[in-house]
Write an enzyme that holds these catalytic residues in place. Structure first.
Site, short mmCIF file in Angstrom:
data_model
loop_
_atom_site.label_atom_id
_atom_site.label_comp_id
_atom_site.label_asym_id
_atom_site.label_seq_id
_atom_site.Cartn_x
_atom_site.Cartn_y
_atom_site.Cartn_z
N GLY A 1 1.21 -1.35 -0.11
CA GLY A 1 0.20 0.16 0.09
C GLY A 1 1.36 1.49 -0.39
O GLY A 1 2.36 1.13 0.28
N ASP A 2 0.23 2.50 0.00
CA ASP A 2 0.86 4.02 -0.19
C ASP A 2 1.43 3.75 -0.89
O ASP A 2 3.11 4.70 -1.41
CB ASP A 2 1.74 4.03 1.19
CG ASP A 2 0.88 3.90 2.65
OD1 ASP A 2 -0.55 4.35 1.97
OD2 ASP A 2 0.78 3.31 3.31
N LYS B 1 -0.63 5.72 -5.53
CA LYS B 1 -1.52 5.72 -6.75
C LYS B 1 -2.64 6.21 -6.87
O LYS B 1 -3.06 6.33 -8.28
CB LYS B 1 -2.18 4.63 -5.89
CG LYS B 1 -1.49 2.54 -5.78
CD LYS B 1 -2.07 1.76 -5.98
CE LYS B 1 -3.17 2.01 -4.06
NZ LYS B 1 -2.15 1.47 -3.28
N GLY C 1 -6.32 5.83 1.55
CA GLY C 1 -5.63 7.32 1.98
C GLY C 1 -5.26 7.79 0.10
O GLY C 1 -3.85 7.48 0.57
N HIS C 2 -5.84 8.27 -0.77
CA HIS C 2 -5.13 8.28 -2.25
C HIS C 2 -4.88 9.84 -2.10
O HIS C 2 -5.37 10.68 -2.08
CB HIS C 2 -6.04 7.76 -3.10
CG HIS C 2 -6.23 6.80 -3.29
ND1 HIS C 2 -6.92 5.47 -3.70
CD2 HIS C 2 -4.68 5.15 -2.38
CE1 HIS C 2 -6.58 4.08 -3.81
NE2 HIS C 2 -6.03 4.29 -2.88
N THR C 3 -3.80 10.50 -2.47
CA THR C 3 -3.23 11.67 -2.24
C THR C 3 -3.20 11.97 -3.93
O THR C 3 -2.35 11.01 -3.91
CB THR C 3 -1.97 11.42 -1.12
OG1 THR C 3 -2.05 11.13 0.03
CG2 THR C 3 -1.67 13.62 -1.33
N THR D 1 -6.30 0.19 10.44
CA THR D 1 -6.65 1.99 10.38
C THR D 1 -8.14 1.96 11.48
O THR D 1 -8.05 3.36 11.51
CB THR D 1 -7.10 1.95 9.47
OG1 THR D 1 -8.15 1.04 8.82
CG2 THR D 1 -6.08 1.82 7.94
N GLN E 1 -5.25 -0.18 -1.25
CA GLN E 1 -4.00 -0.85 -0.59
C GLN E 1 -2.69 -1.43 -1.39
O GLN E 1 -2.55 -1.17 -2.97
CB GLN E 1 -4.89 -1.63 0.71
CG GLN E 1 -5.40 -1.19 1.60
CD GLN E 1 -6.64 -1.16 1.81
OE1 GLN E 1 -7.53 -1.95 1.26
NE2 GLN E 1 -7.15 -0.01 1.80
N THR F 1 -5.32 -6.56 4.82
CA THR F 1 -6.45 -6.37 5.04
C THR F 1 -7.83 -6.79 4.68
O THR F 1 -7.03 -8.68 4.59
CB THR F 1 -6.87 -4.78 4.01
OG1 THR F 1 -8.30 -4.43 4.73
CG2 THR F 1 -6.32 -5.36 2.54
N GLY G 1 5.68 4.60 9.50
CA GLY G 1 7.48 5.03 8.99
C GLY G 1 8.22 3.55 9.17
O GLY G 1 9.26 4.74 8.50
P1 IMP Z 1 -7.25 -2.64 7.65
O1 IMP Z 1 -7.66 -2.90 6.13
O2 IMP Z 1 -7.34 -1.05 8.85
O3 IMP Z 1 -8.62 -3.67 8.48
O4 IMP Z 1 -6.12 -3.20 7.90
C1 IMP Z 1 -4.99 -3.75 8.01
C2 IMP Z 1 -3.50 -3.67 7.42
O5 IMP Z 1 -4.41 -3.23 6.09
C3 IMP Z 1 -2.34 -2.35 8.61
O6 IMP Z 1 -1.46 -3.75 9.02
C4 IMP Z 1 -3.07 -1.15 8.26
O7 IMP Z 1 -2.08 -0.56 7.94
C5 IMP Z 1 -2.98 -1.70 6.54
N1 IMP Z 1 -3.70 -0.98 5.71
C6 IMP Z 1 -5.21 -0.98 5.12
N2 IMP Z 1 -5.11 0.47 4.13
C7 IMP Z 1 -3.84 0.95 3.83
C8 IMP Z 1 -4.10 1.54 3.00
O8 IMP Z 1 -4.95 2.40 2.61
N3 IMP Z 1 -2.03 1.46 2.60
C9 IMP Z 1 -1.52 0.93 4.15
N4 IMP Z 1 -1.52 0.39 4.11
C10 IMP Z 1 -2.83 -0.21 4.42
#
Ligand code: IMP
Length: 431
Positions: A12-13, A16, A40-42, A130, A225, A240, A307
């Site tokens: 993720g991040d 995208k 969170g798409h910036t 999250t 993600q 996720t 980080g």
């Molecule tokens: P959840 O999707 O909130 O259940 O989180 C599950 C895992 O996915 C955790 O490690 C989150 O930090 C990670 N995660 C969920 N959404 C994102 C994203 O958009 N970017 C990066 N990591 C994510």
């Protein structure tokens, strides 16, 4: 090539949002098919920064149809907040340019509470979610106790299903998590009002997108993600709760898989991860002056995420592109590596009994691998203004070509800064 899947090929991040915004310029439809407000798409346009969570990134372009498909977990509070935030900045959002699937599952207050409580119970095994209720919502979908948008819009179904759900969830909140129970009538009032505000957006989006494809419209599927957070292919249980790559499109957008025409992965020139779970190339990112600290600081990974940073992992990206059947990939944040005397990347893993180029099948095995790192010389020139591949410093080109060779799939574009304009095309023909 009227349909294109763009997905994250790491954890993720990967940047995208910016790329999808760029590719959306020539698309007719931008479709989300999984995840929820955990994303969170910036997108930075003309110096203005937008962070999108549930609304597809095409919303910043007029005349595109943005679709939230049936596979998305929709929090009506977050969605309406986001819509109002966009409108306050002068962006038109209505039932023409934003469509919401009647089949999408709804995230309620109890999902968010249970997500946060469950993390407390996991202790050391905390996923680092999250806290947005994503896992509990998808769990209810699979358990067949959830409510879809269409259920929320129908008074008798809404009451009957929410009553049944809360009867169980309130016991869980009270007895197990020692929290307060939620009041059925209060929840019904709140969510009924929210649902009515969403009603103008709701429809059979699968049918709409399939018809658009048949009519020759260009459909862009926006993954949230990353592949290594995919519930099936990722580092389970540190994942996720949805299928993040093109594997999620058929079910989550009700779109026939054989009509997916092109697939592009996105990966950073290094690697990051939010939350817990294995990360073979992770560096010390807290010690000032170290490469990990540099990535975390210059790449602005801190604050947005926890980080965690590390070298590029070719084994992981090779695996992510392989399972997706990607035609190509895009490298982002190349500029963050400027100034490193040498740049390293993992090309193989050392495992019990030798070395492998293959991704291990279980998260527990990923925890035990040792990355075999190789290095290339770095560059010092500012590359944020470069727009043609041949104008990049020779060392930057050598690094890119090395990654391409190790991963084994063509790199079609490079991103060298946050703005929409800061890209270097490398034979990208998305449509
Ligand atoms: P959840 O999707 O909130 O259940 O989180 C599950 C895992 O996915 C955790 O490690 C989150 O930090 C990670 N995660 C969920 N959404 C994102 C994203 O958009 N970017 C990066 N990591 C994510």
């Amino acid at each position: 090539m009227p349909s294109l899947s763009v997905f994250g090929a790491q954890w993720g991040d990967e940047g995208k949002g910016k790329l999808i915004d760029l590719l959306a310029q020539d698309a007719d439809y931008v479709v989300r098919y999984q995840g929820g407000a955990n994303a969170g798409h910036t997108v930075v346009v003309g110096g203005q920064k937008y962070v999108l969570h549930l609304v597809p990134s095409g919303i910043l372009h007029p005349a595109k149809v943005n679709v939230i498909g049936n596979g998305v977990a929709v929090d009506p509070i977050k969605l309406l907040e986001e819509i109002e935030g966009l409108r306050a900045r002068g962006i038109v959002v209505d039932g023409k340019n934003l469509r919401l699937s009647a089949g999408a599952h709804v995230i309620f207050e109890h999902h968010r509470l249970i997500d946060q409580c469950a993390e407390r119970w996991r202790g050391e095994g905390r996923i680092g979610t999250t806290g947005r209720g994503i896992g509990p919502c998808y769990a209810d979908k699979a358990a067949r106790t959830g409510l879809r948008v269409c259920d929320l819009l129908d008074p008798s179904t809404r009451r009957a299903r929410l009553r049944a759900a809360l009867a169980e969830k309130n016991e869980l909140l009270l007895q197990v998590h020692k929290e307060k129970a939620l009041d059925l009538e209060g929840q019904l009032d709140q969510y009924t009002a929210l649902a009515e505000r969403l009603r103008p957006l709701v429809g059979d989006t699968g049918k709409e997108v399939r018809a658009a494809y048949r009519a020759g419209k260009r459909i862009l599927f926006e993954g949230a993600q990353g592949a290594l957070l995919d519930i099936d292919a990722g580092t389970y249980p540190f994942v996720t709760s949805s299928n993040t790559g093109p594997d999620g499109i058929a079910a989550g957008a009700s779109f026939p898989p054989r009509q997916l025409d092109q697939i592009l992965g996105i990966a950073k020139a290094y690697c990051t991860r939010v939350g817990g779970g294995p990360f073979p190339t992770e560096l010390d990112w807290e010690k000032e002056g170290t490469p990990g600290w540099h990535m975390s600081t210059v790449g602005a990974e801190k604050g947005v995420t926890t980080g965690r940073c590390g070298w590029f992992d070719a084994v992981a990206v090779r695996y992510a592109l392989d399972i997706a059947g990607a035609d190509g990939w895009i490298v982002t944040n190349l500029d963050v590596l400027t100034g490193f005397p040498e740049i390293r990347a993992a090309v193989r893993y050392r495992v019990a009994g030798g070395e492998t180029r293959d991704w291990p099948a279980e998260a527990s095995s990923v925890e035990r691998v040792e990355p075999v790192l190789t290095s290339r010389p770095g560059w010092t020139e500012d590359i944020t203004g470069v727009r043609r591949y041949e104008d990049l410093p020779a060392a930057a080109r050598a690094y890119v070509e090395w990654l391409e060779m190790e991963v084994g799939t063509p790199i079609r574009m490079l991103s060298v800064g946050p703005d929409r304009s800061q890209v270097i095309a490398r034979g990208l023909k998305p449509w």
